[in-house]
Design a protein around this motif. Sequence first.
Motif, short mmCIF file in Angstrom:
data_model
loop_
_atom_site.label_atom_id
_atom_site.label_comp_id
_atom_site.label_asym_id
_atom_site.label_seq_id
_atom_site.Cartn_x
_atom_site.Cartn_y
_atom_site.Cartn_z
N GLY A 22 0.80 -1.23 0.00
CA GLY A 22 0.00 0.00 0.00
C GLY A 22 0.83 1.27 0.00
N ALA A 26 0.72 6.06 5.04
CA ALA A 26 1.48 5.17 5.92
C ALA A 26 2.59 4.46 5.14
CB ALA A 26 0.55 4.15 6.58
N GLU A 45 1.72 -0.62 -4.71
CA GLU A 45 0.47 0.13 -4.68
C GLU A 45 -0.42 -0.39 -5.81
OE1 GLU A 45 -1.33 2.43 -2.93
OE2 GLU A 45 -2.74 2.20 -4.58
N LYS A 46 -1.66 -0.73 -5.49
CA LYS A 46 -2.54 -1.32 -6.51
C LYS A 46 -3.02 -0.29 -7.53
CE LYS A 46 -6.86 -0.80 -3.95
NZ LYS A 46 -7.98 -1.36 -3.27
N ARG A 51 -4.56 9.62 -7.55
CA ARG A 51 -5.89 9.00 -7.54
C ARG A 51 -6.70 9.58 -6.35
NH1 ARG A 51 -4.61 8.22 -2.98
NH2 ARG A 51 -3.76 6.40 -1.95
N HIS A 53 -8.73 10.03 -3.01
CA HIS A 53 -8.84 9.37 -1.71
C HIS A 53 -9.51 10.35 -0.78
CE1 HIS A 53 -7.98 6.89 1.76
NE2 HIS A 53 -7.34 5.99 1.02
N ILE A 54 -10.31 9.86 0.15
CA ILE A 54 -10.91 10.75 1.13
C ILE A 54 -9.95 10.91 2.31
CG2 ILE A 54 -12.20 9.00 2.46
CD1 ILE A 54 -13.45 12.50 1.35
N GLY A 55 -10.13 12.02 3.08
CA GLY A 55 -9.23 12.27 4.22
C GLY A 55 -8.37 13.49 3.93
N SER A 57 -8.27 16.71 5.43
CA SER A 57 -7.94 17.73 6.41
C SER A 57 -6.85 17.20 7.34
CB SER A 57 -9.21 18.07 7.21
OG SER A 57 -9.00 19.20 8.01
N ARG A 116 -6.18 14.74 -1.64
CA ARG A 116 -5.36 13.57 -1.35
C ARG A 116 -4.66 13.03 -2.60
NH1 ARG A 116 -6.09 10.41 3.17
NH2 ARG A 116 -4.67 9.00 2.08
N VAL A 140 -1.37 -6.66 -4.22
CA VAL A 140 -0.95 -7.82 -3.43
C VAL A 140 -2.14 -8.76 -3.26
CG1 VAL A 140 -0.17 -8.59 -1.14
CG2 VAL A 140 0.88 -6.58 -2.23
N SER A 174 -2.11 -1.23 3.90
CA SER A 174 -3.11 -1.29 2.82
C SER A 174 -4.39 -0.53 3.14
CB SER A 174 -3.43 -2.75 2.49
OG SER A 174 -3.96 -3.40 3.64
N ASP A 177 -8.50 -1.62 3.11
CA ASP A 177 -8.52 -2.97 2.50
C ASP A 177 -8.04 -4.01 3.51
OD1 ASP A 177 -9.05 -1.43 0.28
OD2 ASP A 177 -7.91 -2.73 -1.08
N ASP A 304 -4.54 2.71 8.68
CA ASP A 304 -5.88 2.10 8.63
C ASP A 304 -5.81 0.58 8.47
OD1 ASP A 304 -6.83 4.67 8.74
OD2 ASP A 304 -7.98 4.57 6.87
N GLY A 316 -6.94 10.71 10.92
CA GLY A 316 -6.52 9.48 10.25
C GLY A 316 -5.14 9.54 9.62
N VAL A 317 -4.85 10.62 8.88
CA VAL A 317 -3.57 10.69 8.17
C VAL A 317 -2.42 10.80 9.18
CG1 VAL A 317 -2.17 12.07 6.59
CG2 VAL A 317 -4.57 11.61 6.06
C1 LIG Z 1 -15.29 9.53 5.22
C2 LIG Z 1 -13.88 9.68 5.69
C3 LIG Z 1 -13.36 10.94 5.95
C4 LIG Z 1 -12.05 11.09 6.41
N1 LIG Z 1 -11.56 12.34 6.67
C5 LIG Z 1 -10.30 12.47 7.14
C6 LIG Z 1 -9.73 13.76 7.36
O1 LIG Z 1 -10.35 14.79 7.14
N2 LIG Z 1 -8.46 13.82 7.83
C7 LIG Z 1 -7.71 12.70 8.05
O2 LIG Z 1 -6.56 12.81 8.49
N3 LIG Z 1 -8.21 11.48 7.81
C8 LIG Z 1 -9.47 11.34 7.35
N4 LIG Z 1 -9.95 10.11 7.06
C9 LIG Z 1 -9.09 8.95 7.33
C10 LIG Z 1 -8.02 8.79 6.23
O3 LIG Z 1 -8.64 8.65 4.99
C11 LIG Z 1 -7.19 7.56 6.54
O4 LIG Z 1 -7.00 7.42 7.93
C12 LIG Z 1 -5.81 7.59 5.86
O5 LIG Z 1 -5.94 7.67 4.47
C13 LIG Z 1 -5.02 6.33 6.23
O6 LIG Z 1 -3.82 6.24 5.52
P1 LIG Z 1 -3.21 4.79 5.18
O7 LIG Z 1 -1.93 5.04 4.47
O8 LIG Z 1 -3.24 3.96 6.39
O9 LIG Z 1 -4.28 4.14 4.20
P2 LIG Z 1 -4.73 4.64 2.75
O10 LIG Z 1 -4.60 6.10 2.63
O11 LIG Z 1 -6.07 4.06 2.50
O12 LIG Z 1 -3.66 3.98 1.78
C14 LIG Z 1 -3.67 2.59 1.56
C15 LIG Z 1 -3.14 2.32 0.17
O13 LIG Z 1 -3.02 0.90 0.00
C16 LIG Z 1 -3.41 0.55 -1.30
N5 LIG Z 1 -3.80 -0.86 -1.29
C17 LIG Z 1 -4.86 -1.41 -0.67
N6 LIG Z 1 -4.89 -2.75 -0.87
C18 LIG Z 1 -3.79 -3.05 -1.61
C19 LIG Z 1 -3.27 -4.26 -2.15
N7 LIG Z 1 -3.88 -5.45 -1.97
N8 LIG Z 1 -2.12 -4.21 -2.88
C20 LIG Z 1 -1.49 -3.02 -3.09
N9 LIG Z 1 -1.97 -1.83 -2.63
C21 LIG Z 1 -3.10 -1.85 -1.89
C22 LIG Z 1 -4.57 1.50 -1.57
O14 LIG Z 1 -4.80 1.66 -2.97
C23 LIG Z 1 -4.09 2.79 -0.91
O15 LIG Z 1 -3.40 3.63 -1.80
C24 LIG Z 1 -11.24 9.94 6.58
C25 LIG Z 1 -11.75 8.68 6.28
C26 LIG Z 1 -13.05 8.54 5.84
C27 LIG Z 1 -13.57 7.17 5.51
#
Ligand SMILES: Cc1cc2nc3c(=O)[nH]c(=O)nc-3n(C[C@H](O)[C@H](O)[C@H](O)COP(=O)(O)OP(=O)(O)OC[C@H]3O[C@@H](n4cnc5c(N)ncnc54)[C@H](O)[C@@H]3O)c2cc1C
Length: 443
Positions: A22, A26, A45-46, A51, A53-55, A57, A116, A140, A174, A177, A304, A316-317
């Motif tokens: 992912g 993170a 990264e898939k 692309r 993504h929500i999140g 602020s 994002r 993956v 990831s 997911d 996440d 979250g971020v």
């Molecule tokens: C409605 C909503 C509103 C939100 N608002 C906020 C906000 O305002 N501020 C904030 O800080 N956070 C917010 N969040 C939370 C925020 O979106 C996440 O906490 C943050 O994106 C987590 O980062 P991450 O790197 O853990 O995961 P992600 O950002 O989801 O990144 C995971 C990556 O892994 C990739 N991936 C997944 N499965 C696979 C696989 N099998 N093989 C290869 N790649 C894969 C995905 O494509 C993705 O790019 C919000 C979430 C939601 C649902």
Amino acid sequence: MPLDATPAPLVGETACDVLIIGGGPAGSTAATLLAEKGRTVVLLEKDHHPRFHIGESLLPLNLRIFERLGVQDEIAAIGVHKPGARFVSDEHGKHTAFSFAAGLNQDYTYSYQVRRSSFDEVLFHRAQTAGADAREGMRVLDVALDARGGHRVCARNEAGAMHAFRPRFVMDCSGRDTVLATAMGSKARNPHNNTAAMYGHFRGVAPFGEAEDGNITIHLFDEGWFWMIPLPDGVMSIGVVSNPGFFKRRRGEVRDYFLETLRAVPSVARRIADAELVSEVTTTGNYSYASKVMHGDGWLMAGDAYAFIDPVFSSGVLLAMASAEMGAEVADTWLDDPARAAPMARAFEAKVKRAIGSLSWLIYRINTPVLRDMFMEPRNRFRMREGLVSLLAGDVHANANRQLPVLAFKAAFYALSLAYRFGYRLGPQGLTKAAPRALAPAE
Ligand SMILES: Cc1cc2nc3c(=O)[nH]c(=O)nc-3n(C[C@H](O)[C@H](O)[C@H](O)COP(=O)(O)OP(=O)(O)OC[C@H]3O[C@@H](n4cnc5c(N)ncnc54)[C@H](O)[C@@H]3O)c2cc1C
């Protein structure tokens, strides 16, 4: 653990120190830090950046990590300056703005609102320049964990070819997911927070005051809350977070229900009167969860991929990047000496859980009348307001001095909860016996 049964020919086998699943905040953070330490890192990264993504602020404590990664100027260039957070309540006919500059931590006093797509692209590119073998379009599908015999990870590219990797350490980043937690069956829903969200991008949204000031605005309503996040180029991200009953009442299209909901809350309706929806409307359900395990011999989860909590405080971020930063330290140590890494991994778990716990305390209570009244009538006795602002800034690992005002805020909450049972309510005149308030737009 097969995640997909489709058989396909394998293309060689790539050995590496760390494989990261992912390329979100993170994954890219961990990849950059480990590559900078001289580790061979594969980041898969898939999707393809940029692309959606929500999140969108971010919090002030994110700035420390941007500095460590050396991306602070790039993030400043793509972000909208965010001085704080505003809470609006039509029930109270009021609003309160919390400026991060008024918090206890004076090192980081503002943050950014970002698209994002641009933000994640900056971080992913940073991992590449640090030397990580960061590949897009690689999903993956299968992870066989065996630290002693050798882990094996299989991924499929967009042409359908399967690639095999032999990493010494695996980091699951990831996101929702939850690749490892799903495969292990260790993902558990959070029984305290069963909400879901609906959101889209708009143009032409009126600012809350005379001009757009960059704050995130949280509009509270009786079944949950809305966010309004100003993004670059005059776009406003708007979303609603509510309970299952609210979402079950939907008849017809998601888009129509979303717009209907926005128009039903006076302070929100006023702002979107001349606005145009310029994106799809998306829903995210099955909201908050955590994995029952976070790490094991030669692997861990960050962001996440381990847990998700309600985004009302935009955490979250920050949680994702901070846990990836700590996780990268654990992985680096494990590669040299697994025995020395074991206590570090336990400390990593405790720290991540403590951060989530601090924010969850507020999240679980955000829909209670007591906390809402405390937000609308903030007092600074025992520096409670400053403590609250620090928590809202993401200062979840503050030292004892900075924790005391937060404890005072919590104590005040419990004392008020008791008083509310006897018919009292907090208002501009302090604690009084008061009649319920009528709904009026908060301007
Ligand atoms: C409605 C909503 C509103 C939100 N608002 C906020 C906000 O305002 N501020 C904030 O800080 N956070 C917010 N969040 C939370 C925020 O979106 C996440 O906490 C943050 O994106 C987590 O980062 P991450 O790197 O853990 O995961 P992600 O950002 O989801 O990144 C995971 C990556 O892994 C990739 N991936 C997944 N499965 C696979 C696989 N099998 N093989 C290869 N790649 C894969 C995905 O494509 C993705 O790019 C919000 C979430 C939601 C649902």
